[in-house]
Write a protein that holds these residues in place. Structure first.
Motif, PDB file in Angstrom:
ATOM      1  N   ARG A  11      29.094 -43.810  44.595  1.00  0.00           N
ATOM      2  CA  ARG A  11      27.831 -44.222  45.195  1.00  0.00           C
ATOM      3  C   ARG A  11      28.050 -45.263  46.278  1.00  0.00           C
ATOM      4  NH1 ARG A  11      22.399 -43.344  42.366  1.00  0.00           N
ATOM      5  NH2 ARG A  11      21.929 -43.717  44.521  1.00  0.00           N
ATOM      6  N   ILE A  14      28.792 -43.374  50.725  1.00  0.00           N
ATOM      7  CA  ILE A  14      27.980 -42.165  50.816  1.00  0.00           C
ATOM      8  C   ILE A  14      27.826 -41.660  52.234  1.00  0.00           C
ATOM      9  CG2 ILE A  14      26.682 -42.521  48.681  1.00  0.00           C
ATOM     10  CD1 ILE A  14      24.413 -43.572  50.522  1.00  0.00           C
ATOM     11  N   SER A  15      27.988 -42.540  53.224  1.00  0.00           N
ATOM     12  CA  SER A  15      27.787 -42.089  54.598  1.00  0.00           C
ATOM     13  C   SER A  15      29.002 -41.306  55.077  1.00  0.00           C
ATOM     14  CB  SER A  15      27.547 -43.278  55.523  1.00  0.00           C
ATOM     15  OG  SER A  15      26.310 -43.856  55.203  1.00  0.00           O
ATOM     16  N   ILE A  16      28.719 -40.233  55.805  1.00  0.00           N
ATOM     17  CA  ILE A  16      29.787 -39.369  56.303  1.00  0.00           C
ATOM     18  C   ILE A  16      29.974 -39.670  57.796  1.00  0.00           C
ATOM     19  CG2 ILE A  16      30.577 -36.982  56.461  1.00  0.00           C
ATOM     20  CD1 ILE A  16      28.093 -36.369  54.582  1.00  0.00           C
ATOM     21  N   PRO A  17      31.210 -39.855  58.251  1.00  0.00           N
ATOM     22  CA  PRO A  17      31.416 -40.036  59.696  1.00  0.00           C
ATOM     23  C   PRO A  17      30.944 -38.804  60.455  1.00  0.00           C
ATOM     24  CG  PRO A  17      33.371 -40.670  58.474  1.00  0.00           C
ATOM     25  CD  PRO A  17      32.455 -40.017  57.493  1.00  0.00           C
ATOM     26  N   ARG A  30      36.575 -48.135  60.900  1.00  0.00           N
ATOM     27  CA  ARG A  30      35.520 -47.672  59.994  1.00  0.00           C
ATOM     28  C   ARG A  30      35.559 -48.428  58.663  1.00  0.00           C
ATOM     29  NH1 ARG A  30      31.978 -44.155  61.228  1.00  0.00           N
ATOM     30  NH2 ARG A  30      32.380 -42.799  62.974  1.00  0.00           N
ATOM     31  N   ASP A  32      36.579 -51.567  58.464  1.00  0.00           N
ATOM     32  CA  ASP A  32      36.158 -52.946  58.726  1.00  0.00           C
ATOM     33  C   ASP A  32      34.662 -53.056  58.960  1.00  0.00           C
ATOM     34  OD1 ASP A  32      38.765 -53.725  58.531  1.00  0.00           O
ATOM     35  OD2 ASP A  32      39.164 -53.516  60.680  1.00  0.00           O
ATOM     36  N   PHE A  33      34.062 -51.994  59.513  1.00  0.00           N
ATOM     37  CA  PHE A  33      32.632 -52.024  59.798  1.00  0.00           C
ATOM     38  C   PHE A  33      31.946 -50.854  59.102  1.00  0.00           C
ATOM     39  CE2 PHE A  33      34.848 -53.932  63.392  1.00  0.00           C
ATOM     40  CZ  PHE A  33      34.290 -55.191  63.374  1.00  0.00           C
ATOM     41  N   PRO A  34      31.883 -50.882  57.771  1.00  0.00           N
ATOM     42  CA  PRO A  34      31.303 -49.736  57.064  1.00  0.00           C
ATOM     43  C   PRO A  34      29.786 -49.697  57.231  1.00  0.00           C
ATOM     44  CG  PRO A  34      31.877 -51.455  55.522  1.00  0.00           C
ATOM     45  CD  PRO A  34      32.295 -51.937  56.874  1.00  0.00           C
ATOM     46  N   ILE A  35      29.244 -48.497  57.155  1.00  0.00           N
ATOM     47  CA  ILE A  35      27.799 -48.346  57.291  1.00  0.00           C
ATOM     48  C   ILE A  35      27.115 -48.587  55.949  1.00  0.00           C
ATOM     49  CG2 ILE A  35      26.027 -46.570  57.664  1.00  0.00           C
ATOM     50  CD1 ILE A  35      27.792 -45.570  59.978  1.00  0.00           C
ATOM     51  N   ASP A  36      27.833 -48.317  54.862  1.00  0.00           N
ATOM     52  CA  ASP A  36      27.198 -48.447  53.554  1.00  0.00           C
ATOM     53  C   ASP A  36      27.136 -49.904  53.124  1.00  0.00           C
ATOM     54  OD1 ASP A  36      26.793 -45.687  53.119  1.00  0.00           O
ATOM     55  OD2 ASP A  36      28.959 -45.514  52.936  1.00  0.00           O
ATOM     56  N   TRP A  37      25.976 -50.267  52.626  1.00  0.00           N
ATOM     57  CA  TRP A  37      25.688 -51.665  52.265  1.00  0.00           C
ATOM     58  C   TRP A  37      26.666 -52.223  51.231  1.00  0.00           C
ATOM     59  CZ3 TRP A  37      20.712 -53.980  53.778  1.00  0.00           C
ATOM     60  CH2 TRP A  37      20.560 -55.279  53.306  1.00  0.00           C
ATOM     61  N   PRO A  38      26.924 -51.522  50.132  1.00  0.00           N
ATOM     62  CA  PRO A  38      27.836 -52.104  49.121  1.00  0.00           C
ATOM     63  C   PRO A  38      29.228 -52.375  49.683  1.00  0.00           C
ATOM     64  CG  PRO A  38      26.705 -50.195  48.237  1.00  0.00           C
ATOM     65  CD  PRO A  38      26.430 -50.218  49.702  1.00  0.00           C
ATOM     66  N   ASP A  40      29.841 -53.065  52.798  1.00  0.00           N
ATOM     67  CA  ASP A  40      29.712 -54.169  53.745  1.00  0.00           C
ATOM     68  C   ASP A  40      29.788 -55.505  53.011  1.00  0.00           C
ATOM     69  OD1 ASP A  40      29.176 -55.093  56.414  1.00  0.00           O
ATOM     70  OD2 ASP A  40      27.210 -55.708  55.695  1.00  0.00           O
ATOM     71  N   LEU A  41      29.252 -55.538  51.785  1.00  0.00           N
ATOM     72  CA  LEU A  41      29.230 -56.786  51.023  1.00  0.00           C
ATOM     73  C   LEU A  41      30.539 -57.033  50.297  1.00  0.00           C
ATOM     74  CD1 LEU A  41      25.689 -56.667  49.407  1.00  0.00           C
ATOM     75  CD2 LEU A  41      26.410 -57.921  51.415  1.00  0.00           C
TER      76      LEU A  41
END
Lengths: 187, 216
Positions: A11, A14-17, A30, A32-38, A40-41
Motif C-alpha cells: 500500500r 501505489i503510484s505507477i511511473p 524517483r 528521492d521524490f516519491p509521489i506516494d505520501w507514506p 515521502d514521510l
C-alpha cells in the motif's frame, strides 16, 4: 477492469511511473521524490542517525568555540584606562554617553547620588538595541521589545533580556572619573 | 485513516442536469473551505445545454505530481491525490497546465494550488464527498461497485482514458453506455478538440448596387 488491490504492490507504493516500467529500472530521483505520501514521510534509520550525529557534533563544536573565546578574552586582559568625564560635568540623576573600550562600544555613565556613579554598556543583551536611561524610574529601558534593566546593577528586570548589561568598572581620581575595565556577566 | 477500498467515485455525465448543486456543496467542504473545487463544464454550449461535472480523477500516474518541481503533490495510500502541500507549493502552475482533465486551480493571491481531494475529511471516514451527497440525479455517485451495477444496468464504469499518446488509469470511474464500452475500452479525453464547430455565419445576398442610379 483492473481490481485496485490485485497489483501485488504494498500500500505504501501505489503510484505507477508514466512509462509503466518497474521501480528498479526507474531513475534514482524517483526514490528521492516519491509521489506516494507514506514514502515521502519515510525516514531511513541511517539518515536519522546521520542527522543526530552531525547535529550533536555541531553543538559540541559550538561549545568549544565559546570556551576558546572566553579563554582568549581572559588572556587579552582589561582595556586601557581612560578618563570619561569630570564629576561636575554630570548632574545627579543624569546620564552621559561615552564609548569604551573603542568607538564601537557605546556606554552610559549615570550619576545616582552625589558620590555614586555607575556605567554600563548601552547594548541590550537581547538583540543589541540601544538602551535608554530612565533614572526617574530607576531603570534602563530598551524600546525594541520593552526590556528593562535595573539602573543600579544592570540586571534585567522585565522583558526578553536574560543577561545583565556589560558593566564598566569605574575609578574616581580626584574630580575625574576613569573607566578602568569592562565586566561581562552572565547572571 | 484511508478511504475504504470498496468505495469508489462514479461520474455519469448522461445524468447531469446542470443544476450546480455540486458547485455549492463543494464550497462547504472543510478541506477547502469556501472554494469550489468541482468544475461544471458545458460540452458544446452553442448546440446544447448538456453539462459535465469534472472532479479530480485521481490518476494512478498523477501527471500533476510528475510535473511538480517542488515535490508538493502527494498521493495517499488509498490512491487519493491530495491538494498541494502548503509549505512546498510555489504556485508555479505546472500542474494546472499538465492535468489532462483540467482539475487543479491556482490561487495566485495566496500562492497555492488547490484541487479536488475527494473531500478527504469525509471520504477517509467512509462518508460521501459533498458533491455526491447533493447531486439530485446522482450523476456524481460514491459507493460500491455492486451498488452502481444494480442501479445502472445500462452502463458500465470505465477508468481508462487516452490523452494524446498518454494512457491514464484513474481511481474515479466514468459511466459509459454498456454497448459502447464493449467497442471502446477507453475514453479519449482530447477527441472533442478535433471537432469543428458547425458554421453559423449568416450571409445576405446583395442585389446589385443600390446607389447605381444616384447622381452625385
Amino acid at each position: 477492469m483492473a481490481d485496485l488491490n490485485s497489483r501485488g504492490m504494498s500500500r505504501e507504493q501505489i503510484s505507477i511511473p508514466p512509462d509503466g516500467a518497474p521501480l528498479d529500472v526507474q531513475p534514482a530521483w524517483r526514490q528521492d521524490f516519491p509521489i506516494d505520501w507514506p514514502q515521502d514521510l519515510y525516514v531511513e534509520r541511517r539518515d536519522f542517525m546521520k542527522f543526530m550525529v552531525l547535529t550533536s557534533a555541531a553543538f559540541t563544536l559550538g561549545q568549544v568555540c565559546i570556551g576558546l573565546q572566553n579563554w582568549y578574552r581572559k588572556q587579552t586582559g582589561q582595556p586601557p584606562v581612560r578618563r570619561i568625564a569630570s564629576v561636575d560635568d554630570i548632574a545627579v540623576g543624569a546620564a552621559i554617553g561615552f564609548a569604551y573600550p573603542d568607538e564601537h562600544e557605546p556606554c552610559l555613565l549615570v550619576r545616582l547620588t552625589t558620590n555614586e556613579f555607575v556605567a554600563f554598556g548601552q547594548k541590550c543583551t537581547h538583540l543589541s538595541c540601544a538602551v535608554i536611561p530612565q533614572p526617574a524610574e530607576g531603570s534602563f529601558y530598551c524600546p525594541c521589545h520593552e526590556g528593562r534593566f535595573d539602573l543600579r546593577t544592570g540586571v534585567p528586570i522585565a522583558g526578553p533580556p536574560r543577561r545583565p548589561l556589560t558593566r564598566v568598572v569605574l575609578e574616581r581620581r580626584g574630580q575625574d572619573i576613569y573607566a578602568v575595565g569592562v565586566e561581562e556577566r552572565t547572571t | 485513516m484511508p478511504k475504504p477500498d470498496d468505495l469508489h467515485f462514479f461520474i455519469d455525465p448522461n445524468r447531469c442536469i446542470g443544476c450546480q448543486s455540486c458547485l455549492h456543496a463543494c464550497t462547504e467542504c472543510d478541506t477547502h473551505r469556501g472554494e469550489s473545487m468541482i468544475h461544471l463544464e458545458y460540452v458544446n454550449r452553442a448546440e446544447s445545454v448538456q453539462t459535465v461535472p469534472v472532479v479530480c480523477m485521481h490518476c494512478e500516474q498523477p501527471t500533476c505530481a510528475e510535473v511538480c518541481p517542488a515535490d508538493a503533490i502527494k498521493r495517499t495510500s488509498d490512491g487519493v491525490v491530495q491538494s498541494a502541500r502548503k509549505p512546498r507549493c510555489i504556485a508555479c502552475g505546472n500542474c494546472v497546465v499538465a492535468c489532462p482533465f483540467g482539475v487543479p486551480e491556482l490561487y495566485e493571491d495566496r500562492k497555492i494550488m488547490m484541487k479536488c481531494d475527494m473531500c478527504y475529511d469525509r471520504s477517509s471516514v467512509g462518508k460521501k464527498p459533498m458533491c455526491a451527497t447533493v447531486c439530485p440525479s446522482q450523476a456524481l455517485f460514491f459507493g460500491t461497485r455492486e451498488e452502481i451495477e444494480r442501479l445502472r444496468p445500462q452502463s458500465t464504469p470505465i477508468n481508462t482514458f487516452q490523452f494524446g499518446a498518454q494512457t491514464i488509469t484513474t481511481q474515479v470511474h466514468m459511466m459509459v453506455p454498456r454497448a459502447l464500452a464493449t467497442r471502446a475500452t477507453y475514453v479519449d479525453v482530447a477527441a472533442a478538440m478535433d471537432e469543428q464547430p458547425r458554421s453559423r455565419a449568416v450571409s445576405l445576398k446583395v442585389i446589385g448596387d443600390p446607389f447605381a442610379d444616384v447622381e452625385v
